[in-house]
Design a protein around this motif. Structure first.
Motif, short mmCIF file in Angstrom:
data_model
loop_
_atom_site.label_atom_id
_atom_site.label_comp_id
_atom_site.label_asym_id
_atom_site.label_seq_id
_atom_site.Cartn_x
_atom_site.Cartn_y
_atom_site.Cartn_z
N ASN A 1 31.48 26.88 36.54
CA ASN A 1 31.02 28.05 37.28
C ASN A 1 30.12 28.92 36.42
O ASN A 1 29.08 29.42 36.87
CB ASN A 1 32.23 28.84 37.77
N THR A 2 30.49 29.09 35.14
CA THR A 2 29.66 29.87 34.22
C THR A 2 28.31 29.20 34.00
O THR A 2 27.26 29.86 33.99
CB THR A 2 30.38 30.06 32.89
N ARG B 1 36.11 27.17 35.49
CA ARG B 1 35.46 28.35 34.90
C ARG B 1 34.22 27.96 34.11
O ARG B 1 33.19 28.63 34.18
CB ARG B 1 36.45 29.08 33.99
N SER C 1 26.32 41.10 43.00
CA SER C 1 27.47 41.67 43.70
C SER C 1 28.71 41.78 42.82
O SER C 1 29.77 42.15 43.32
CB SER C 1 27.80 40.83 44.94
N GLN C 2 28.59 41.46 41.54
CA GLN C 2 29.75 41.54 40.66
C GLN C 2 30.13 42.99 40.38
O GLN C 2 29.33 43.91 40.55
CB GLN C 2 29.46 40.80 39.35
N ARG C 3 31.39 43.17 39.97
CA ARG C 3 31.88 44.52 39.72
C ARG C 3 31.19 45.19 38.55
O ARG C 3 31.17 46.42 38.46
CB ARG C 3 33.39 44.47 39.46
N SER C 4 30.62 44.37 37.66
CA SER C 4 29.92 44.95 36.52
C SER C 4 28.64 45.67 36.92
O SER C 4 28.11 46.47 36.15
CB SER C 4 29.60 43.86 35.49
N ARG D 1 25.93 32.04 47.47
CA ARG D 1 27.29 31.96 46.92
C ARG D 1 27.99 30.68 47.34
O ARG D 1 28.69 30.04 46.54
CB ARG D 1 28.09 33.18 47.36
N LEU E 1 26.10 29.72 37.03
CA LEU E 1 25.55 31.08 37.08
C LEU E 1 24.43 31.25 36.05
O LEU E 1 23.43 31.93 36.32
CB LEU E 1 26.67 32.10 36.83
N PRO F 1 25.41 36.19 44.49
CA PRO F 1 25.93 36.02 43.13
C PRO F 1 25.23 36.95 42.15
O PRO F 1 24.12 37.41 42.39
CB PRO F 1 25.63 34.54 42.82
N ILE F 2 25.91 37.24 41.06
CA ILE F 2 25.42 38.08 39.96
C ILE F 2 25.30 39.54 40.40
O ILE F 2 25.97 40.42 39.86
CB ILE F 2 24.08 37.57 39.40
#
Length: 253
Positions: A130-131, A127, A34-37, A90, A134, A31-32
């Motif tokens: 989940n936020t 959402r 591996s994000q697209r950002s 994850r 994280l 998590p975090i």
């Protein structure tokens, strides 16, 4: 004059590549990170830097020829080990998403999925939870703990070892059952309250059949769910603490 042969170069390359692919596998699934950002070049650069620092400390695998089929198999095994460590984090965090989906479904917020089942979008409650999970993961320095876990894994699983020897210790079936158990534990109070709300709506529909139960049912269930969600937010600390304990226990295994 220093004479460096091909065998020694391959040994040095293997000592660097095996930790590199394990760390890169972590940065692919965790998590975090591996994000697209997070840019791919940054993941590769950080993985290479961590591998360069860890390589002198890991057990030597000089007997392994990195250019041979056994060497490529060892590289794939290292990537799978790193991927598994990140995937455990994850999967455990997905318990909150399971709870949010269950709560949103009971509240009626997932009704749009019946019209567009291919959208793949989470409902609002999922959402939100989940936020929050994280944020809690970042608050406990989760990415740093992930890197520490993958570094410690070199002691538990030496490079070029069999991946199957360690995957049995993870007990993925028990981990998956624990995820659903934690998700149901979070969603159970909401499910109980909304069950009584639906029973009350059923009694109203029998007493006054002329009322459109669908017209009044959605506002009532959504309103009751939002009220309980507001009251339960301060009490989410205990499930999140249990979530962190599951993460640490899984990494320690």
């Amino acid at each position: 004059m220093i004479d460096v042969g091909e065998t020694q170069l391959l040994a040095w390359l293997g000592a660097l590549l095996l930790p590199f692919f394990r760390v890169l596998g972590l940065f692919t699934s965790a998590p975090i990170v591996s994000q697209r950002s997070v840019p791919v070049r940054l993941r590769v650069a950080v993985s290479l830097a961590i591998a360069a620092l860890v390589a002198p400390l890991v057990p030597s695998s000089a007997a392994l020829d990195i250019a041979s089929p056994a060497g490529w198999l060892a590289v794939a095994s290292e990537a799978l080990v790193g991927f598994a460590i990140g995937f455990v984090a994850r999967v455990v965090l997905s318990a909150v998403e399971v709870a949010g989906e269950t709560i949103g479904l009971q509240m009626g917020l997932s009704f749009a999925g019946f019209f567009d089942p291919n959208s793949g979008q989470m409902n609002a409650v999922s959402r939100l939870l989940n936020t929050l999970s994280l944020w809690a993961f970042v608050a406990i320095n989760g990415p740093v703990l992930l890197v520490a876990a993958v570094v410690r894994s070199f002691e538990v699983i030496p490079p070029a070892s069999l991946f199957a020897d360690w995957i049995d210790r993870m007990q993925p079936a028990a981990l998956g059952a624990g995820v659903f158990e934690l998700g149901v534990m979070i969603a159970l109070p909401f499910m109980a309250l909304l069950l009584f709300v639906n029973l009350g709506l059923g009694v109203v529909s029998r007493i006054a059949p002329q009322l459109n139960i669908f017209a009044i049912g959605f506002p009532v269930t959504i309103g009751a769910g939002l009220v309980l969600l507001t009251l339960a937010m301060p009490l989410m600390q205990q499930p999140f603490a249990l979530l962190v304990e599951r993460l640490l226990a899984a990494w320690a295994g």
